[in-house]
Design a protein around this motif. Structure first.
Motif, short mmCIF file in Angstrom:
data_model
loop_
_atom_site.label_atom_id
_atom_site.label_comp_id
_atom_site.label_asym_id
_atom_site.label_seq_id
_atom_site.Cartn_x
_atom_site.Cartn_y
_atom_site.Cartn_z
N HIS A 64 3.82 -23.30 7.18
CA HIS A 64 3.03 -22.49 8.11
C HIS A 64 3.27 -21.01 7.79
CE1 HIS A 64 1.54 -25.62 10.89
NE2 HIS A 64 2.67 -26.26 10.57
N THR A 65 2.23 -20.21 7.90
CA THR A 65 2.35 -18.80 7.54
C THR A 65 2.01 -17.91 8.73
OG1 THR A 65 0.04 -18.61 6.79
CG2 THR A 65 1.67 -19.34 5.17
N ILE A 66 2.51 -16.68 8.67
CA ILE A 66 2.15 -15.65 9.64
C ILE A 66 1.64 -14.44 8.86
CG2 ILE A 66 3.82 -16.41 11.36
CD1 ILE A 66 5.67 -14.16 10.43
N THR A 67 1.06 -13.48 9.55
CA THR A 67 0.54 -12.30 8.89
C THR A 67 1.64 -11.58 8.12
OG1 THR A 67 -1.13 -11.99 10.59
CG2 THR A 67 -0.63 -10.09 9.22
N SER A 68 1.42 -11.40 6.82
CA SER A 68 2.43 -10.77 5.97
C SER A 68 2.41 -9.26 6.15
CB SER A 68 2.17 -11.11 4.50
OG SER A 68 2.13 -12.51 4.30
N LEU A 69 3.59 -8.65 6.07
CA LEU A 69 3.70 -7.20 6.15
C LEU A 69 4.30 -6.61 4.88
CD1 LEU A 69 4.89 -6.75 9.85
CD2 LEU A 69 2.60 -6.40 8.91
N ARG A 70 4.48 -7.44 3.89
CA ARG A 70 4.95 -6.96 2.59
C ARG A 70 4.41 -7.87 1.50
NH1 ARG A 70 8.96 -10.00 0.40
NH2 ARG A 70 10.02 -11.52 1.76
N ALA A 71 4.31 -7.32 0.31
CA ALA A 71 3.82 -8.11 -0.81
C ALA A 71 4.88 -9.13 -1.24
CB ALA A 71 3.46 -7.21 -1.98
N ASP A 72 4.42 -10.28 -1.65
CA ASP A 72 5.31 -11.32 -2.18
C ASP A 72 4.83 -11.65 -3.58
OD1 ASP A 72 7.32 -13.14 -2.35
OD2 ASP A 72 6.54 -14.51 -0.83
N SER A 73 5.70 -12.17 -4.40
CA SER A 73 5.29 -12.50 -5.76
C SER A 73 6.11 -13.65 -6.31
CB SER A 73 5.43 -11.28 -6.68
OG SER A 73 6.78 -10.93 -6.87
N THR A 74 5.58 -14.27 -7.33
CA THR A 74 6.26 -15.34 -8.02
C THR A 74 5.71 -15.39 -9.44
OG1 THR A 74 6.91 -17.69 -7.89
CG2 THR A 74 4.61 -17.18 -7.44
N VAL A 75 6.36 -16.15 -10.29
CA VAL A 75 5.87 -16.35 -11.65
C VAL A 75 5.49 -17.82 -11.81
CG1 VAL A 75 6.46 -16.36 -14.11
CG2 VAL A 75 7.18 -14.46 -12.65
N LEU A 76 4.23 -18.05 -12.14
CA LEU A 76 3.75 -19.40 -12.40
C LEU A 76 3.89 -19.69 -13.88
CD1 LEU A 76 0.45 -19.45 -10.28
CD2 LEU A 76 2.73 -20.20 -9.61
N THR A 77 4.41 -20.86 -14.18
CA THR A 77 4.65 -21.23 -15.57
C THR A 77 3.97 -22.55 -15.88
OG1 THR A 77 6.82 -20.18 -15.45
CG2 THR A 77 6.42 -21.63 -17.32
N LEU A 130 -3.67 -11.66 -5.27
CA LEU A 130 -4.41 -12.19 -4.13
C LEU A 130 -4.51 -11.09 -3.08
CD1 LEU A 130 -2.54 -15.63 -3.71
CD2 LEU A 130 -4.59 -15.19 -5.05
N PHE A 131 -5.72 -10.76 -2.65
CA PHE A 131 -5.86 -9.71 -1.64
C PHE A 131 -7.06 -10.02 -0.75
CE2 PHE A 131 -8.66 -8.40 -5.03
CZ PHE A 131 -9.67 -7.63 -4.44
N GLY A 132 -7.18 -9.28 0.33
CA GLY A 132 -8.26 -9.50 1.29
C GLY A 132 -7.80 -9.19 2.70
N ALA A 133 -8.70 -9.39 3.65
CA ALA A 133 -8.39 -9.09 5.05
C ALA A 133 -7.41 -10.11 5.62
CB ALA A 133 -9.69 -9.09 5.87
N CYS A 134 -6.79 -9.75 6.73
CA CYS A 134 -5.85 -10.66 7.41
C CYS A 134 -6.56 -11.94 7.83
CB CYS A 134 -5.27 -9.98 8.64
SG CYS A 134 -4.13 -8.63 8.30
N GLY A 135 -5.84 -13.05 7.74
CA GLY A 135 -6.37 -14.33 8.21
C GLY A 135 -7.28 -15.05 7.25
N GLY A 136 -7.41 -14.54 6.03
CA GLY A 136 -8.30 -15.18 5.06
C GLY A 136 -7.71 -16.42 4.41
#
Length: 307
Positions: free
Chosen positions: A66-79, A20-26
């Protein structure tokens, strides 16, 4: 996030990556948490009933943080124990019937990459194709979701797409190399597929995905002219990126035979952290998330998407 349970790779040796990528606030991080929580809910329902479907996982039953602007990548594994059928090549496909196919558990590595401009240069490394499969593993692939706020300008999204995808020599060369290595008749697997998710489509000022498609092309044209005149470009993008053999076409349907990237467009109604939407909006959100889940887990392009 780590692997869930015993699922390291799928039974046929697969774990695709979806970024998932794109500009802030998307709305990337909200979408990320929605998919993560829906995945947990779906697994629980699969344990309760063998014939559970994604439609049984109700987005309105989960609480989105609720979310705020992220400053690092996050990840998970969907099963998903019933998420896909056996796919020896992991080709991105249209939504077709798989009634006679053999079902396998599916694991997908989902990455939420922040849109802050100072971090954009590292995006490319997440969109690179995986290494060729060994004799014991089938081919896996990488695909992206460019999340755009359809109520706002697409200029920032166009900048990211141009600099870090469509004119990035390192990324394009890696996918061209993959094309040369592919020994399969499933030709869709040798491109970087990017689903442009036009988010917040349920809001009053939202533009539909057809309009976003037009505006994105217009903004890409502007960005390309600007960077061509100033001589600037993305990291690892050399002067050769401006040659005719590597310059993408300003057509969202066909970027050119030498550009191993395919864009697709769809509308997206993401859930709100506060569940106050009316029933019509809730139904739209549920429908949208079913479509996105199918793209993430099954690599299926939404039937209504333009590509």
């Amino acid at each position: 996030g780590g692997l869930n349970g015993s699922c390291g790779y799928t039974q046929d040796g697969k774990m695709d990556r979806v970024v998932l990528f794109g500009a802030c606030g998307g709305g990337k991080t909200t979408l990320f948490h929605t998919l993560r929580l829906l995945g947990k809910q779906k697994l629980k329902k699969e344990e309760e009933q063998e014939d559970a479907k994604m439609e049984d996982a109700n987005v309105n039953e989960i609480v989105i943080p609720h979310t705020i602007t992220s400053l690092r990548a996050d990840s998970t594994v969907l099963t998903s124990n019933q998420g896909s059928t056996s796919r020896s090549s992991s080709a991105t496909t249209t939504n077709t019937s798989t009634d006679n196919a053999t079902a396998f558990p599916t694991c997908v590595h989902l990455v939420d990459y922040p849109g802050h401009p100072t971090l954009a240069g590292r995006l490319t490394s997440h969109l690179l194709p995986p290494p060729p499969p060994s004799s014991s593993f089938h081919s896996t692939t990488t695909r992206g979701i460019l999340v755009i706020d359809s109520t706002r300008s697409v200029a920032d999204a166009a900048e990211i797409l141009h600099l870090h995808v469509l004119s990035n020599t390192a990324l394009l060369d890696a996918w061209r190399k993959r094309q040369n290595q592919q020994q399969t008749q499933q030709h869709n697997n040798d491109k970087l597929h990017i689903l442009v998710a036009c988010n917040k489509s349920n809001e009053k000022k939202a533009k539909n995905f057809k309009r976003i498609k037009i505006q994105l092309r217009q903004e890409l044209e502007k960005v390309r002219i600007i960077h061509s005149s100033t001589g600037t470009g993305a990291t690892n993008t050399t002067a050769s990126s401006s040659s005719s053999s590597t310059t993408y076409r300003l057509s969202m349907d066909d970027l050119g035979s030498d550009i191993p990237v395919q864009l697709h467009f769809t509308s997206l109604s993401s859930p709100s952290p506060c569940n106050t939407a009316n029933m019509v909006n809730r139904n739209n959100v549920q429908s949208s998330m079913n479509v996105i889940w199918d793209y993430v887990i099954n690599a299926k392009i939404p039937p209504s998407a333009y590509s």
